[in-house]
Design a protein around this motif. Structure first.
Motif, PDB file in Angstrom:
ATOM      1  N   PHE A   1       0.845  -1.187   0.000  1.00  0.00           N
ATOM      2  CA  PHE A   1       0.000   0.000   0.000  1.00  0.00           C
ATOM      3  C   PHE A   1       0.888   1.248   0.000  1.00  0.00           C
ATOM      4  O   PHE A   1       1.768   1.388   0.846  1.00  0.00           O
ATOM      5  CB  PHE A   1      -0.897   0.009   1.233  1.00  0.00           C
ATOM      6  CG  PHE A   1      -1.851  -1.148   1.289  1.00  0.00           C
ATOM      7  CD1 PHE A   1      -2.973  -1.190   0.477  1.00  0.00           C
ATOM      8  CD2 PHE A   1      -1.627  -2.206   2.155  1.00  0.00           C
ATOM      9  CE1 PHE A   1      -3.863  -2.252   0.535  1.00  0.00           C
ATOM     10  CE2 PHE A   1      -2.512  -3.269   2.217  1.00  0.00           C
ATOM     11  CZ  PHE A   1      -3.625  -3.298   1.398  1.00  0.00           C
ATOM     12  N   ILE A   2       0.657   2.140  -0.939  1.00  0.00           N
ATOM     13  CA  ILE A   2       1.474   3.343  -1.051  1.00  0.00           C
ATOM     14  C   ILE A   2       0.830   4.444  -0.217  1.00  0.00           C
ATOM     15  O   ILE A   2      -0.224   5.003  -0.580  1.00  0.00           O
ATOM     16  CB  ILE A   2       1.617   3.780  -2.518  1.00  0.00           C
ATOM     17  CG1 ILE A   2       2.276   2.650  -3.322  1.00  0.00           C
ATOM     18  CG2 ILE A   2       2.431   5.071  -2.629  1.00  0.00           C
ATOM     19  CD1 ILE A   2       2.385   2.930  -4.809  1.00  0.00           C
ATOM     20  N   ALA A   3       1.429   4.726   0.922  1.00  0.00           N
ATOM     21  CA  ALA A   3       0.874   5.700   1.855  1.00  0.00           C
ATOM     22  C   ALA A   3       0.833   7.087   1.232  1.00  0.00           C
ATOM     23  O   ALA A   3       1.690   7.454   0.417  1.00  0.00           O
ATOM     24  CB  ALA A   3       1.700   5.716   3.134  1.00  0.00           C
ATOM     25  N   MET A   4      -0.202   7.856   1.603  1.00  0.00           N
ATOM     26  CA  MET A   4      -0.380   9.241   1.162  1.00  0.00           C
ATOM     27  C   MET A   4      -0.624   9.360  -0.334  1.00  0.00           C
ATOM     28  O   MET A   4      -0.472  10.436  -0.906  1.00  0.00           O
ATOM     29  CB  MET A   4       0.820  10.105   1.573  1.00  0.00           C
ATOM     30  CG  MET A   4       1.174  10.037   3.042  1.00  0.00           C
ATOM     31  SD  MET A   4      -0.227  10.484   4.121  1.00  0.00           S
ATOM     32  CE  MET A   4      -0.354  12.236   3.788  1.00  0.00           C
ATOM     33  N   ALA A   5      -1.007   8.262  -0.987  1.00  0.00           N
ATOM     34  CA  ALA A   5      -1.349   8.326  -2.409  1.00  0.00           C
ATOM     35  C   ALA A   5      -2.587   9.201  -2.590  1.00  0.00           C
ATOM     36  O   ALA A   5      -3.594   9.033  -1.896  1.00  0.00           O
ATOM     37  CB  ALA A   5      -1.594   6.935  -2.958  1.00  0.00           C
ATOM     38  N   ASP A   6      -2.519  10.129  -3.506  1.00  0.00           N
ATOM     39  CA  ASP A   6      -3.609  11.079  -3.721  1.00  0.00           C
ATOM     40  C   ASP A   6      -4.387  10.749  -4.999  1.00  0.00           C
ATOM     41  O   ASP A   6      -5.597  10.547  -4.975  1.00  0.00           O
ATOM     42  CB  ASP A   6      -3.040  12.492  -3.793  1.00  0.00           C
ATOM     43  CG  ASP A   6      -4.128  13.546  -3.886  1.00  0.00           C
ATOM     44  OD1 ASP A   6      -5.206  13.338  -3.288  1.00  0.00           O
ATOM     45  OD2 ASP A   6      -3.917  14.570  -4.559  1.00  0.00           O
ATOM     46  N   THR A   7      -3.690  10.681  -6.124  1.00  0.00           N
ATOM     47  CA  THR A   7      -4.298  10.322  -7.406  1.00  0.00           C
ATOM     48  C   THR A   7      -3.282   9.540  -8.226  1.00  0.00           C
ATOM     49  O   THR A   7      -2.077   9.608  -7.974  1.00  0.00           O
ATOM     50  CB  THR A   7      -4.715  11.567  -8.218  1.00  0.00           C
ATOM     51  OG1 THR A   7      -3.571  12.401  -8.421  1.00  0.00           O
ATOM     52  CG2 THR A   7      -5.805  12.348  -7.515  1.00  0.00           C
ATOM     53  N   TYR A   8      -3.778   8.793  -9.197  1.00  0.00           N
ATOM     54  CA  TYR A   8      -2.872   8.234 -10.202  1.00  0.00           C
ATOM     55  C   TYR A   8      -3.604   8.119 -11.532  1.00  0.00           C
ATOM     56  O   TYR A   8      -4.827   8.054 -11.584  1.00  0.00           O
ATOM     57  CB  TYR A   8      -2.271   6.892  -9.764  1.00  0.00           C
ATOM     58  CG  TYR A   8      -3.199   5.703  -9.738  1.00  0.00           C
ATOM     59  CD1 TYR A   8      -3.502   4.985 -10.893  1.00  0.00           C
ATOM     60  CD2 TYR A   8      -3.739   5.239  -8.531  1.00  0.00           C
ATOM     61  CE1 TYR A   8      -4.337   3.887 -10.861  1.00  0.00           C
ATOM     62  CE2 TYR A   8      -4.567   4.139  -8.492  1.00  0.00           C
ATOM     63  CZ  TYR A   8      -4.860   3.461  -9.655  1.00  0.00           C
ATOM     64  OH  TYR A   8      -5.683   2.372  -9.626  1.00  0.00           O
TER      65      TYR A   8
END
Length: 242
Positions: free
Chosen positions: A117-124
């Motif tokens: 899980f990529i922490a602090m992911a906002d958008t991709y």
């Protein structure tokens, strides 16, 4: 291929989708909005307000499709895209959808490539290119996909993968193309294993195939792994349904 498994996990997602095709079937398209998290029987959190939406679409064309070949010759080109809004702080009760993982193509129990899980992911955003060239018994297929991910804290990330596959029918058969929806059609052997018109037995359709794929899920401080696969296959259709 591994990157397809990583970027488009083979699972159901709740959403709404529309599609269309031009009258001459030169172009087809589809688009929709979905909840990015997959639906599983064990996902109790789907009873809550977990919402991590994604907007996805695809535009495809068959610019070369000579009618005289009766479907044996064609060229398909396509571009696809996704904009996703993961919740980088939602784990573990409602898992963050910004995670890309895959098994090798031999399908082991464990995921060999895994960004976690990529922490602090906002958008991709996902951008994909695809192509299929078919000439009678011969076919070449390839795809190339990129994911560009932005975080609330930390540098942006980039993951990507690609594959190329060549295949050839040993029998006088071919893989048709469905121009209406822009996908591979069902292979129908010229002579089924059984039940051919004279009541005898046929060989079915036999195909050899070779595929190379590459996946890179490591960038910046995320070390998800880099993988290469070489797959050699012998495929057999003994009737249109098997």
């Amino acid at each position: 291929p591994m990157f397809i498994d990583a970027f488009n996990d083979d699972a159901r997602r709740l959403g709404v989708q529309a599609w269309g095709v031009t009258e001459d079937r030169l172009l087809n398209w589809r688009y929709g909005i979905f909840n990015g998290d997959k639906v599983q029987d064990s996902d109790a959190f789907y009873k809550s307000d977990n919402l991590q939406p994604e907007i996805a679409g695809r535009l495809a064309s068959t610019p070369w499709y000579p009618e005289e070949s009766e479907g044996r010759d064609y060229l398909h080109l396509g571009i696809s895209g996704t904009v996703a809004f993961p919740d980088g702080s939602s784990m573990p009760t409602a898992p963050n959808t910004a995670r890309f993982r895959a098994r090798p193509e031999a399908r082991t129990d464990n995921r060999w490539i895994n960004t976690d899980f990529i922490a602090m992911a906002d958008t991709y955003e996902l951008v994909g290119l695809e192509g299929v060239f078919n000439l009678g018994r011969f076919q070449f297929t390839g795809e190339y996909q990129n994911v560009f991910l932005q975080r609330e804290q930390g540098s942006d990330l980039h993951f990507w993968g690609a594959y190329g596959q060549i295949a050839f029918f040993l029998t006088d058969d071919y893989t048709p193309w469905n121009r209406k929806v822009g996908t591979l059609g069902r292979t129908k052997p010229k002579e089924n294993l059984y039940g051919i018109s004279d009541g005898g037995w046929g060989p079915g359709a036999w195909q050899i195939a070779l595929r190379y794929s590459y996946s890179d899920m490591s960038n910046g401080d995320i070390l998800g792994g880099v993988g290469q696969n070489l797959t050699v296959g012998l495929n057999w259709w003994y009737n249109p349904n098997s």
